[in-house]
Design a protein around this motif. Structure first.
Motif, PDB file in Angstrom:
ATOM      1  N   LEU A  34       6.646 -28.907 -26.931  1.00  0.00           N
ATOM      2  CA  LEU A  34       5.571 -29.719 -26.346  1.00  0.00           C
ATOM      3  C   LEU A  34       4.386 -28.864 -25.921  1.00  0.00           C
ATOM      4  CD1 LEU A  34       7.636 -32.252 -24.170  1.00  0.00           C
ATOM      5  CD2 LEU A  34       6.475 -32.690 -26.345  1.00  0.00           C
ATOM      6  N   ALA A  35       4.662 -27.620 -25.532  1.00  0.00           N
ATOM      7  CA  ALA A  35       3.594 -26.741 -25.051  1.00  0.00           C
ATOM      8  C   ALA A  35       2.774 -26.163 -26.192  1.00  0.00           C
ATOM      9  CB  ALA A  35       4.183 -25.619 -24.205  1.00  0.00           C
ATOM     10  N   PHE A 112       3.011 -18.435 -15.824  1.00  0.00           N
ATOM     11  CA  PHE A 112       1.754 -18.053 -16.482  1.00  0.00           C
ATOM     12  C   PHE A 112       1.493 -18.831 -17.769  1.00  0.00           C
ATOM     13  CE2 PHE A 112       3.408 -14.240 -14.284  1.00  0.00           C
ATOM     14  CZ  PHE A 112       2.392 -14.092 -13.344  1.00  0.00           C
ATOM     15  N   GLY A 113       2.390 -19.770 -18.083  1.00  0.00           N
ATOM     16  CA  GLY A 113       2.282 -20.497 -19.348  1.00  0.00           C
ATOM     17  C   GLY A 113       1.025 -21.312 -19.503  1.00  0.00           C
ATOM     18  N   GLU A 114       0.564 -21.927 -18.415  1.00  0.00           N
ATOM     19  CA  GLU A 114      -0.631 -22.774 -18.511  1.00  0.00           C
ATOM     20  C   GLU A 114      -1.853 -21.962 -18.910  1.00  0.00           C
ATOM     21  OE1 GLU A 114      -0.468 -25.994 -18.458  1.00  0.00           O
ATOM     22  OE2 GLU A 114       1.682 -25.852 -18.068  1.00  0.00           O
ATOM     23  N   GLU A 119      -5.211 -19.342 -23.939  1.00  0.00           N
ATOM     24  CA  GLU A 119      -5.664 -18.012 -24.353  1.00  0.00           C
ATOM     25  C   GLU A 119      -4.820 -17.396 -25.463  1.00  0.00           C
ATOM     26  OE1 GLU A 119      -6.116 -15.448 -21.017  1.00  0.00           O
ATOM     27  OE2 GLU A 119      -7.606 -16.717 -20.021  1.00  0.00           O
ATOM     28  N   ASN A 120      -3.506 -17.561 -25.390  1.00  0.00           N
ATOM     29  CA  ASN A 120      -2.627 -16.951 -26.401  1.00  0.00           C
ATOM     30  C   ASN A 120      -1.319 -17.733 -26.492  1.00  0.00           C
ATOM     31  OD1 ASN A 120      -1.326 -15.309 -28.217  1.00  0.00           O
ATOM     32  ND2 ASN A 120      -1.653 -13.416 -27.071  1.00  0.00           N
ATOM     33  N   PRO A 121      -1.354 -18.917 -27.105  1.00  0.00           N
ATOM     34  CA  PRO A 121      -0.135 -19.746 -27.158  1.00  0.00           C
ATOM     35  C   PRO A 121       1.011 -19.103 -27.924  1.00  0.00           C
ATOM     36  CG  PRO A 121      -1.864 -20.634 -28.583  1.00  0.00           C
ATOM     37  CD  PRO A 121      -2.495 -19.562 -27.765  1.00  0.00           C
ATOM     38  N   PHE A 126       6.583 -16.324 -28.793  1.00  0.00           N
ATOM     39  CA  PHE A 126       7.258 -15.031 -28.928  1.00  0.00           C
ATOM     40  C   PHE A 126       8.255 -14.820 -27.791  1.00  0.00           C
ATOM     41  CE2 PHE A 126       3.118 -13.301 -30.964  1.00  0.00           C
ATOM     42  CZ  PHE A 126       3.453 -13.876 -32.180  1.00  0.00           C
ATOM     43  N   SER A 127       7.815 -15.099 -26.576  1.00  0.00           N
ATOM     44  CA  SER A 127       8.645 -14.865 -25.393  1.00  0.00           C
ATOM     45  C   SER A 127       9.885 -15.747 -25.394  1.00  0.00           C
ATOM     46  CB  SER A 127       7.831 -15.117 -24.118  1.00  0.00           C
ATOM     47  OG  SER A 127       6.709 -14.274 -24.055  1.00  0.00           O
ATOM     48  N   LEU A 128       9.701 -17.033 -25.700  1.00  0.00           N
ATOM     49  CA  LEU A 128      10.837 -17.953 -25.678  1.00  0.00           C
ATOM     50  C   LEU A 128      11.809 -17.674 -26.826  1.00  0.00           C
ATOM     51  CD1 LEU A 128       9.116 -21.318 -24.660  1.00  0.00           C
ATOM     52  CD2 LEU A 128      10.310 -19.661 -23.215  1.00  0.00           C
ATOM     53  N   LEU A 129      11.293 -17.302 -27.980  1.00  0.00           N
ATOM     54  CA  LEU A 129      12.169 -16.949 -29.103  1.00  0.00           C
ATOM     55  C   LEU A 129      12.965 -15.689 -28.788  1.00  0.00           C
ATOM     56  CD1 LEU A 129       9.770 -17.828 -32.027  1.00  0.00           C
ATOM     57  CD2 LEU A 129      12.098 -18.713 -31.784  1.00  0.00           C
TER      58      LEU A 129
END
Length: 244
Positions: A34-35, A112-114, A119-121, A126-129
């Motif tokens: 969703l993000a 910091f996701g919002e 800026e860098n989705p 990358f982080s979640l994977l």
């Protein structure tokens, strides 16, 4: 549920860790999609997109999809490297550092996701994977490949096979093994869906902050396991004291 390894693990241990980690993966799967509209718990789809972009001569886009695959792989590598390293010192705590790292990643993306969405989705993906590669490798190592929690393709394949085998394998031992395996796979699927539903429901009002729930769930699992381990050790000391 974490500390028992390989043959010392029972169905009960696997059910507990499967429900905990598949619930977390379900939240991450939905919240991540969703993000940033990217798959963040598996890489099968990313490989197809990678090949598609390369054939279209869109090499930068293809490279980004390659990085999605790489970060899942990197998480898996780091997780097992830590498991092997820590097991040589104290096998009871091989799960602690990988799980804490995963929790920190989830908390960081939540906080910091919002900002990163605009800026860098891709950094979110990358982080979640990486976190899901970390988790999948950890639970695979602990359970000796019995439990996987970050995606469902293989689970539904195995479930279909095992349900069909119920019509042919009638020996008590065979039926018990099949029933145990089916119960485990249904648990993983159910908690993955539950996590996904909760992730979707709470993403609307809270956005990526819903990942705080996923990170907290992991820490609760560590705390519970640590408390239970201390209780077992205390009981053993009391038993030795009584014998003496």
């Amino acid at each position: 549920m974490f500390k028992h390894l390989g043959k010392t693990r029972t169905l009960k241990h696997n059910l507990r860790i499967a429900s905990l980690l598949s619930f977390v993966a379900g939240i991450v799967n939905v919240a991540g999609f969703l993000a940033v509209q990217r798959l963040t718990t598996n890489v099968t789809g990313h490989f197809a997109f990678f090949v598609d972009e390369v054939f279209k001569m869109h090499f930068w886009e293809g490279f980004v999809y390659f990085l999605f695959i790489f970060f899942f792989f990197l998480g898996s590598f780091v997780s097992n490297f830590l498991v092997e390293l820590i097991s040589r010192k104290n096998a009871n705590f091989i799960y602690v550092i990988p799980t804490i790292i995963e929790s920190l990643i989830l908390f960081s993306v939540a906080l910091f996701g919002e900002i990163l969405i605009t800026e860098n989705p891709n950094l979110i993906a990358f982080s979640l994977l990486f976190a899901m590669g970390l988790q999948n490798s950890l639970v695979t190592s602990i359970s000796k490949k019995t439990v996987r929690t970050t995606h469902l393709t293989g689970l539904f394949t195995d479930l279909g096979i095992e349900l069909s085998q119920l019509f042919f394998y009638k020996q008590p031992e065979q039926k018990y093994r099949l029933h145990s395996s089916i119960k485990l796979r249904l648990t993983i699927i159910s908690f993955f869906f539950l996590g996904g539903i909760i992730g979707g429901v709470f993403y609307a009002p809270f956005g990526l902050h819903v990942l705080i729930l996923a990170g907290t769930t992991l820490l609760i699992g560590i705390a519970y396991n640590d408390w239970k381990l201390k209780l077992i050790l205390l009981q053993r000391k009391i038993n030795r004291f009584k014998k003496n």
